[in-house]
Design a protein around this motif. Sequence first.
Motif, mmCIF file in Angstrom:
data_model
loop_
_atom_site.group_PDB
_atom_site.id
_atom_site.type_symbol
_atom_site.label_atom_id
_atom_site.label_comp_id
_atom_site.label_asym_id
_atom_site.label_seq_id
_atom_site.Cartn_x
_atom_site.Cartn_y
_atom_site.Cartn_z
ATOM 1 N N TYR A 131 0.863 -1.187 0.000
ATOM 2 C CA TYR A 131 0.000 0.000 0.000
ATOM 3 C C TYR A 131 0.893 1.228 0.000
ATOM 4 C CZ TYR A 131 -3.988 2.962 1.218
ATOM 5 O OH TYR A 131 -4.994 3.900 1.200
ATOM 6 N N ILE A 132 0.765 2.056 -1.002
ATOM 7 C CA ILE A 132 1.567 3.277 -1.040
ATOM 8 C C ILE A 132 0.649 4.466 -0.803
ATOM 9 C CG2 ILE A 132 3.203 4.665 -2.371
ATOM 10 C CD1 ILE A 132 4.109 2.225 -3.803
ATOM 11 N N ALA A 133 0.856 5.152 0.318
ATOM 12 C CA ALA A 133 0.007 6.285 0.696
ATOM 13 C C ALA A 133 0.682 7.571 0.247
ATOM 14 C CB ALA A 133 -0.192 6.286 2.209
ATOM 15 N N CYS A 134 0.088 8.257 -0.722
ATOM 16 C CA CYS A 134 0.703 9.456 -1.293
ATOM 17 C C CYS A 134 -0.009 10.699 -0.777
ATOM 18 C CB CYS A 134 0.613 9.422 -2.817
ATOM 19 S SG CYS A 134 1.293 7.929 -3.549
ATOM 20 N N GLY A 135 0.632 11.480 0.072
ATOM 21 C CA GLY A 135 0.024 12.712 0.577
ATOM 22 C C GLY A 135 -1.189 12.438 1.436
#
Lengths: 394, 273
Positions: free
Chosen positions: A336-340
């Motif tokens: 899971y890549i949480a961007c901002g």
Amino acid sequence: MISIRVDQNRCVACGQCVEACPFGQIQLEMDVATIGDRCTLCGSCISACPLEAIELEGAQPVANTMTDHRGILVWAELSGGQVKPVTFELLGEARRLAHQLGVPVAVALLGASTSSAASDCIKYGADLVYLVDDARLALYNDEIYAAVMEQIIRMYRPEILLMGATTYGRSLAPRLASRLNTGLTADCTQLAIDTEKRLLLQTRPAFGGNLMATITCPQRRPQMATVRPGVMKALPPDADRQGQVIVPPVEIPQTSKTRVLEVIQLQGDQVDLTAAEIVVAAGKGIGSAANMKLIAELAQLLGGVVGATRPVVDAGWISYSHQIGQTGKTVSPKLYIACGISGAVQHTAGMSGAETIVAINKDPDAPIHRIAHYSLIGDVIDIVQALIAELKKR
Amino acid sequence: MKIIVCVKQVPASTQVRLNRETGTIIREGVASMLNPYDSYALEEALRLKETLGGEVTTISMGIPSVADLLKATLALGADRAILLTDRKFAGADTLATAYALAKGINRLGTFDLIICGKQAIDGDTAQVGPSLAEKLGVPHLTNVQQIKEIDGQRIQCLRLTDAGYETVELQLPALITVVKDINLPRLPSIAGLRRALSQPVTLWTAADVDADPNHIGLQGSPTQVTSTFVPEHQRQSERFEGDASQQASQLVERLSSLGLLGPREGGLSNDQH
Ligand SMILES: Cc1cc2nc3c(=O)[nH]c(=O)nc-3n(C[C@H](O)[C@H](O)[C@H](O)COP(=O)(O)OP(=O)(O)OC[C@H]3O[C@@H](n4cnc5c(N)ncnc54)[C@H](O)[C@@H]3O)c2cc1C
Ligand SMILES: Nc1ncnc2c1ncn2[C@@H]1O[C@H](COP(=O)(O)O)[C@@H](O)[C@H]1O
């Protein structure tokens, strides 16, 4: 001994029980219902009788008792004729639990043209497949599926019934539990057996993930639970595994008050978020709708799906079906890549089960870093662009 | 059109206190609000009433103070509000809640449509709606994002699924549960608030709705909370050093070594010999 009895004074021969009996064992003779000797005491007629004229003698007044329920049953969910991964995960978990209980694992497979799905279920751990293959089951329909599942459960009496905590699973399970008057625990993330009491210990998050609760169902059977996709581990498929396919004598309702008119499966970057192995999610920190393109590009390069926080959805940068969190979807991908994304609990409630979490945020103190495994501190757009460039080099 | 909306009071804060004996949540002394999903359910009911005519009844099972919450639903435009309140209802799980609501709804008489929220944000179970539909013997549909068509006989809805959408038609009477995207709830008007002042909330006990004591409250709940704990979320994340591209390349390397990236383009994949 339990036996079934019709109260002749109350019965008005309305015939509701005749229709309700899944085994065709009730007939109207001389203005009263009579029950044939191949009755399985399933109790369908008891709940169907509007006059409470049918009763089980020697049984508890509540129709559902614990007597002779044995084994674990998994509901196999299909999507486009294929068994969904969550079913294999449940089979893997069911095998582990069944080993402790010393019982077999069965699956209920409802659908149309599903025979190859049956062998898949066996490869992934089922000992028995109850196969109901019928054109009327081609599309998921709450009413028809509930009717068929009820008959299977009354016939084979499992002590545990597991279903995926998917949209359909979370619709079918409560309908079924209510009909059977048994307990149901939603959205479990952990299962265990209390071997002494032979009880299923069902652990689930509540309050947006701020609290975990372990729940049991001591008095009624089956013990029912829906389990979050992506949490349990499927066994490696074994082509040599032996299993038995049984076609149970169920009756599929001819009519239904529910009609599915159209099914739209989204394609491409809009594929099933809840089943995705990689999710790249955008938060308000990406700054603008235009930057969604970069998020989509990163997702595509990774073979993942785009998710979003609520403010991003509210701003109209992407549709609600992509929202992750307490009021959106729950995902448990490998990455899971949480961007901002700041990491508010309402958001993390929907993604904290991810195996590896990467946070990209310019604020080193943002709460998301407390659940992330890897943190990248800096401007999210710069970093996402650098990631895209890096991945393109490979 | 007779529409019933099931509303639940939920704690406004995610801080929780527990009753150690029963394992149930202590609701007293915590600020509370209308379950957000139920506000979408109520809004949808009010809109249907505005276009089709009829009446909207809100119903809740809860402690006596939930009457205030029901007053607020009257202020928004509901015609009638019912509170099922009785010590005997306490400690109910979703099955016992559905049973109690079904008894209350039976007493109300006939209906065309019941609208519930998708889930209550305290328990997040999403079980009461389908369970209630079963108790009432009506069809149900969860996750409704849009009511496409409705008349006296049937309702056609767009349902959000895991893989996309579907259009499903139900014969009325029926029950639906709605997601957030369905509408934007209105705010109460001054006139509405004033009107609500004179409208009573009807209180019914277990006996009033002829509820079997064996099917309500803790007694009627097959599930038991045996233990609760606060999850360990705290983690020391590993941080990468350097500018954007340095951090990016370290991350890609790490993800690759964890096997989270597919095979390199042009590289050998497992099934090539
Ligand atoms: C009842 C209820 C239900 C809710 N349900 C949900 C839900 O289902 N899902 C959900 O997501 N939310 C939900 N919310 C909202 C939730 O509380 C948060 O408001 C939301 O998750 C915050 O979204 P965000 O992280 O995108 O935005 P913000 O909180 O605004 O965070 C933006 C982050 O981006 C960072 N940032 C800003 N600019 C940059 C930059 N240039 N480079 C790098 N980083 C940057 C900031 O440091 C900040 O941490 C709900 C709220 C309530 C009350
Ligand atoms: N005690 C209650 N009183 C009235 N409605 C309820 C109650 N509990 C749940 N509901 C309804 O059922 C929905 C789903 O709740 P839950 O199954 O608790 O997640 C809610 O959005 C409400 O519409």
